[in-house]
Write an enzyme that holds these catalytic residues in place. Structure first.
Site, mmCIF file in Angstrom:
data_model
loop_
_atom_site.group_PDB
_atom_site.id
_atom_site.type_symbol
_atom_site.label_atom_id
_atom_site.label_comp_id
_atom_site.label_asym_id
_atom_site.label_seq_id
_atom_site.Cartn_x
_atom_site.Cartn_y
_atom_site.Cartn_z
ATOM 1 N N GLY A 9 -37.349 1.091 0.556
ATOM 2 C CA GLY A 9 -36.150 0.241 0.844
ATOM 3 C C GLY A 9 -36.025 -0.604 -0.283
ATOM 4 O O GLY A 9 -36.836 -0.936 -1.083
ATOM 5 N N GLN A 24 -33.948 -3.044 -3.426
ATOM 6 C CA GLN A 24 -33.344 -2.796 -4.566
ATOM 7 C C GLN A 24 -34.408 -2.919 -5.703
ATOM 8 O O GLN A 24 -35.451 -2.187 -5.651
ATOM 9 C CB GLN A 24 -32.365 -4.163 -4.924
ATOM 10 C CG GLN A 24 -31.461 -4.540 -3.755
ATOM 11 C CD GLN A 24 -30.086 -3.903 -4.147
ATOM 12 O OE1 GLN A 24 -29.686 -3.412 -5.067
ATOM 13 N NE2 GLN A 24 -29.193 -3.781 -3.139
ATOM 14 N N HIS A 67 -43.081 -4.524 -11.770
ATOM 15 C CA HIS A 67 -44.525 -4.698 -11.536
ATOM 16 C C HIS A 67 -45.187 -4.676 -12.948
ATOM 17 O O HIS A 67 -44.610 -3.977 -13.758
ATOM 18 C CB HIS A 67 -45.170 -3.273 -10.947
ATOM 19 C CG HIS A 67 -44.444 -3.298 -9.638
ATOM 20 N ND1 HIS A 67 -44.785 -4.141 -8.375
ATOM 21 C CD2 HIS A 67 -44.116 -1.989 -8.729
ATOM 22 C CE1 HIS A 67 -43.946 -3.686 -7.402
ATOM 23 N NE2 HIS A 67 -43.618 -2.440 -7.393
ATOM 24 N N SER A 92 -42.781 -9.905 -3.356
ATOM 25 C CA SER A 92 -41.754 -8.993 -2.960
ATOM 26 C C SER A 92 -42.305 -7.980 -1.852
ATOM 27 O O SER A 92 -43.561 -7.596 -2.143
ATOM 28 C CB SER A 92 -41.229 -8.450 -4.061
ATOM 29 O OG SER A 92 -40.773 -9.225 -5.234
ATOM 30 N N GLY A 99 -41.517 -4.185 0.172
ATOM 31 C CA GLY A 99 -40.563 -2.935 0.329
ATOM 32 C C GLY A 99 -41.302 -1.843 0.854
ATOM 33 O O GLY A 99 -42.739 -1.500 0.556
ATOM 34 N N CYS A 143 -34.482 -7.757 -6.780
ATOM 35 C CA CYS A 143 -34.186 -7.384 -5.367
ATOM 36 C C CYS A 143 -32.711 -7.569 -5.076
ATOM 37 O O CYS A 143 -32.209 -7.941 -4.179
ATOM 38 C CB CYS A 143 -34.953 -8.331 -4.539
ATOM 39 S SG CYS A 143 -36.732 -8.285 -4.689
#
Length: 215
Positions: free
Chosen positions: A71, A73, A77, A137, A139, A168
């Site tokens: 999930g 945007q 990394h 972050s 996800g 994001c």
């Protein structure tokens, strides 16, 4: 409730092989398969989640962009960022997605507090923030009642690539990292503290280090 949570320390590995291994692990695991968490650092890469929009990739330059099945945007990394992939049978654990996200955020908030850094979560923007700047972050993807993907904590890294995207999906979102608030920091110690927090907040009694590859 399971008693022991297994961790794999993958070191530095390219993003796509780890992502593909996560998919295989999730697709092939049986109901008795033990949960695992993989800890890794990736070479520079942008990953675009299922909700990602091309306009949030401003100037990727020579950094590759990978379209992925989590999930959210776009995010970045790179070396010096601690990534934890949560390969959990959430159906067996009894966690809803929002519950799991909240537990992940709490792990990070308490880890940062252990370094004297005050952080918060935001109900409308998953992740963890320090003075309005994003430091971690999140996800996830849930398949067959099991989670994969996970969290990324900026420890001591080059933050410049975040300026090449709307992190994001938020234009102008400030990014920060733990070393900006603590000075020089030992990456392995941060990883060890994160492991302890994940064991605590996922309701396990203890942890173990798993050996062997992920192929």
């Amino acid at each position: 409730m399971p008693q022991t949570l297994g961790f794999r320390e993958l070191g530095h590995m390219a993003y796509e092989p780890v992502w593909q291994a996560m998919q295989r692990f999730t697709n092939e695991r049986g109901t008795e398969a033990a949960d695992e968490i993989w800890l890794v650092q990736h070479p520079p890469v942008f990953t675009q989640g299922q909700a990602g929009k091309a306009e949030h990739l401003l100037l990727p330059g020579d950094i590759p962009v990978v379209q992925v099945d989590r999930g959210g945007q776009v995010t970045y990394h790179g070396p010096g960022q601690l990534v934890a992939y949560l390969l959990l049978d959430v159906r067996k654990l009894g966690f809803g997605v929002r519950d799991l996200v909240s537990r992940m955020e709490l792990c990070l908030i308490e880890l940062l507090a252990s370094y004297g850094v005050t952080a918060v979560a935001k109900a409308d923007a998953p992740g963890v923030y320090v003075d309005g700047a994003k430091i971690a972050s999140l996800g996830l993807r849930i398949r067959h009642g099991c989670s994969f993907h996970g969290l990324a904590l900026n420890v001591d890294m080059d933050l410049e690539p975040f300026r090449r995207i709307n992190p994001c999906g938020y234009a102008g979102l400030a990014m920060t990292q733990l070393s900006d608030h603590t000075g020089p920091i030992e990456f392995a110690e941060v990883s060890a503290r994160l492991r302890a927090q994940l064991v605590k907040h996922l309701d396990y009694a203890e942890q173990t280090t798993l050996t062997g590859g992920i192929d």
